[in-house]
Design an enzyme around this catalytic site. Structure first.
Site, mmCIF file in Angstrom:
data_model
loop_
_atom_site.group_PDB
_atom_site.id
_atom_site.type_symbol
_atom_site.label_atom_id
_atom_site.label_comp_id
_atom_site.label_asym_id
_atom_site.label_seq_id
_atom_site.Cartn_x
_atom_site.Cartn_y
_atom_site.Cartn_z
ATOM 1 N N HIS A 184 -2.486 6.915 2.905
ATOM 2 C CA HIS A 184 -1.033 7.040 2.960
ATOM 3 C C HIS A 184 -0.602 8.195 2.050
ATOM 4 C CE1 HIS A 184 -1.020 3.403 5.148
ATOM 5 N NE2 HIS A 184 -0.479 2.572 4.282
ATOM 6 N N GLU A 209 8.759 -2.138 5.693
ATOM 7 C CA GLU A 209 8.054 -1.274 4.732
ATOM 8 C C GLU A 209 9.009 -0.569 3.761
ATOM 9 O OE1 GLU A 209 5.035 -1.801 4.986
ATOM 10 O OE2 GLU A 209 3.809 -0.138 4.299
ATOM 11 N N CYS A 256 0.812 -1.231 0.000
ATOM 12 C CA CYS A 256 0.000 0.000 0.000
ATOM 13 C C CYS A 256 0.842 1.278 0.000
ATOM 14 C CB CYS A 256 -0.948 -0.002 1.196
ATOM 15 S SG CYS A 256 -0.145 -0.420 2.741
HETATM 16 P P1 NAP Z 1 -5.713 -7.872 10.614
HETATM 17 O O1 NAP Z 1 -6.713 -6.799 10.746
HETATM 18 O O2 NAP Z 1 -4.821 -8.177 11.759
HETATM 19 O O3 NAP Z 1 -6.506 -9.232 10.194
HETATM 20 C C1 NAP Z 1 -5.859 -10.451 10.112
HETATM 21 C C2 NAP Z 1 -6.776 -11.535 9.541
HETATM 22 O O4 NAP Z 1 -5.988 -12.744 9.442
HETATM 23 C C3 NAP Z 1 -7.982 -11.884 10.431
HETATM 24 O O5 NAP Z 1 -9.076 -12.216 9.608
HETATM 25 C C4 NAP Z 1 -7.502 -13.117 11.169
HETATM 26 O O6 NAP Z 1 -8.537 -13.990 11.603
HETATM 27 C C5 NAP Z 1 -6.715 -13.805 10.059
HETATM 28 N N1 NAP Z 1 -5.790 -14.788 10.593
HETATM 29 C C6 NAP Z 1 -4.842 -14.643 11.546
HETATM 30 N N2 NAP Z 1 -4.221 -15.819 11.777
HETATM 31 C C7 NAP Z 1 -4.786 -16.732 10.929
HETATM 32 C C8 NAP Z 1 -4.605 -18.121 10.681
HETATM 33 N N3 NAP Z 1 -3.697 -18.813 11.352
HETATM 34 N N4 NAP Z 1 -5.365 -18.711 9.738
HETATM 35 C C9 NAP Z 1 -6.293 -18.012 9.043
HETATM 36 N N5 NAP Z 1 -6.537 -16.695 9.241
HETATM 37 C C10 NAP Z 1 -5.795 -16.064 10.164
HETATM 38 O O7 NAP Z 1 -4.738 -7.617 9.377
HETATM 39 P P2 NAP Z 1 -5.015 -6.712 8.053
HETATM 40 O O8 NAP Z 1 -4.570 -5.320 8.296
HETATM 41 O O9 NAP Z 1 -6.380 -6.976 7.550
HETATM 42 O O10 NAP Z 1 -3.921 -7.330 7.076
HETATM 43 C C11 NAP Z 1 -4.102 -8.598 6.459
HETATM 44 C C12 NAP Z 1 -3.037 -8.799 5.393
HETATM 45 O O11 NAP Z 1 -3.170 -7.770 4.402
HETATM 46 C C13 NAP Z 1 -1.602 -8.728 5.915
HETATM 47 O O12 NAP Z 1 -0.803 -9.643 5.195
HETATM 48 C C14 NAP Z 1 -1.206 -7.293 5.592
HETATM 49 O O13 NAP Z 1 0.189 -7.169 5.446
HETATM 50 C C15 NAP Z 1 -1.922 -7.078 4.280
HETATM 51 N N6 NAP Z 1 -2.194 -5.666 3.961
HETATM 52 C C16 NAP Z 1 -2.819 -4.832 4.824
HETATM 53 C C17 NAP Z 1 -3.067 -3.487 4.456
HETATM 54 C C18 NAP Z 1 -3.775 -2.511 5.355
HETATM 55 O O14 NAP Z 1 -3.904 -1.342 4.932
HETATM 56 N N7 NAP Z 1 -4.270 -2.903 6.519
HETATM 57 C C19 NAP Z 1 -2.662 -3.046 3.207
HETATM 58 C C20 NAP Z 1 -2.045 -3.926 2.329
HETATM 59 C C21 NAP Z 1 -1.825 -5.222 2.712
HETATM 60 P P3 NAP Z 1 -9.050 -13.994 13.148
HETATM 61 O O15 NAP Z 1 -9.939 -12.815 13.283
HETATM 62 O O16 NAP Z 1 -9.764 -15.290 13.254
HETATM 63 O O17 NAP Z 1 -7.821 -13.909 13.999
#
Ligand code: NAP
Length: 360
Positions: free
Chosen positions: A252, A211, A158
């Protein structure tokens, strides 16, 4: 019009919630499966997310009662319900790599937000306006995985979703030699809100793990070439980045300095930005912004609060373009990190894949 059934893997997280809201009324895609970790599996979506719902709109009614699958243990069940999945999970990189390849090998295409596969040479990392041609490596990825339908395609980090689009059309005309970017990144990029990240209030944190490397290296893959069934990264421009976490909920911002082989005129750059279109606009993909790059003449724009939702959060805002004494020009740009930068960018990529027949 053909419709595709889709699953969201990581549906409970920050990006997963964005997917849910973006897909609620999508003209091509219908959500038919939601999955997360074993902690959430077996429970209705609304029960798991109600206390940590971070979107401004309600939990989509069509998904509220869906019972969550276990992303790893239930692949066979999910496979029966979907044509492809979006994936955004917080797990160790090697486990994400394995999980995404398990779906691909089960003949379920994966459109991923995760960084795990971004460096894999036969996995396309695509910004649909810029490098749609990289999708051709899917054929060699399918050969490596031994699949007919299944593959993994990713969107980029991002942090770079504002400055790579702003630099790309200039690079085509003037040849980009060097770029320096300082990013000012929102807390939703860490999956956080002000409630869950109180340490950011009245503060700036000058470190976001991994990052700066992504911000410097991923643009070179995006600007790379397909050769022998792989993407070979470009060797130029040289890019250096500093990434800071700032007290902003979404959006961002990047302060950018750029040096070109041929020095551009300021007014010509504005014209190039105004006219820039890519395959996403030309094919009329439903999530594509009509105008990708919007230039603001006002000295105090773009601002995260005012400009992040432009064109549904899918456009890039640019401003403060001026000459620089060390580089040729400097400017400030902004994109929404969970829309264009994450879930929205992945939905746009899936639309491109669908339009080009990769999801059939
Ligand atoms: P988040 O809010 O912490 O959510 C994490 C998700 O992963 C939850 O649905 C969680 O499920 C699931 N999870 C965790 N452990 C797991 C497992 N062992 N098996 C299956 N599911 C599991 O994180 P996020 O910000 O959405 O980010 C998710 C991904 O997108 C990351 O790789 C991040 O680097 C990427 N990303 C994020 C952004 C952003 O702006 N936030 C931008 C680009 C990319 P539970 O609720 O059951 O724990």
């Amino acid at each position: 019009m053909k419709k595709w059934n889709v699953g969201i893997i990581g549906a409970t997280g920050m990006v997963g919630q964005r997917f849910a809201t973006l897909l609620e009324n999508h003209p091509w895609f219908t959500v038919t499966a939601l999955a997360a970790s074993s902690r959430s599996a077996g429970k209705p979506y609304s029960e798991v997310v109600s206390k940590r719902w971070a979107m401004k709109t309600e939990i989509p009614a069509s998904m509220a009662d869906m019972v969550l699958y276990d992303a790893t243990a239930d692949i066979d069940k999910i496979k029966e319900k979907v044509d492809f999945v979006f994936c955004a999970v917080d797990m160790p990189k090697d486990e994400i790599k394995k999980l995404e390849e398990m779906y691909a090998k089960a003949e379920v295409p994966v459109v991923s937000n995760n960084s795990a596969h971004r460096g894999t040479p036969d996995v396309p990392m695509v910004i649909p306006e810029i490098n749609a041609d990289h999708l051709e490596v899917i054929a060699s990825q399918r050969r490596r995985l031994g699949t007919k339908r299944g593959f993994v395609a990713v969107k980029s980090n991002c942090s770079l979703q504002s400055y790579v689009p702003a630099l790309h059309p200039l690079k085509e005309v003037y040849g980009l030699k060097a770029a320096l970017a300082c990013t000012y990144q929102a807390i939703s990029g860490a999956g956080k809100t002000f409630e869950t990240m109180p340490e950011i209030l009245d503060n700036i944190i000058p470190y976001i793990g991994g990052e700066e490397e992504k911000s410097e290296q991923e643009p070179l893959k995006i600007w790379g070439k397909v050769e022998g069934g792989k993407i070979v990264s470009a060797t130029e421009p040289s890019i250096t980045a500093q990434c800071l976490r700032v007290p902003v909920s979404d959006g961002h911002t990047a302060a950018v300095f750029a040096k070109f082989e041929k020095k551009p005129e300021i007014e010509d750059i504005k014209k190039i930005w105004a006219e820039f279109k890519g395959p996403a606009q030309e094919s009329g993909l439903p999530s594509a912004p009509k105008q990708f790059l919007h230039y603001f003449e006002e000295d105090n724009r773009p601002q995260a609060k005012l400009d992040r939702e432009l064109e549904g959060g899918m456009a890039v805002s640019v401003g403060r373009l001026r000459p620089d004494s060390q580089y040729d020009v400097k400017f400030v740009c902004l994109s929404h990190n969970t829309l264009r930068g994450a879930a929205g960018g992945a939905v746009l990529l899936a639309e491109l894949l669908a339009a080009k027949g990769y999801l059939d």
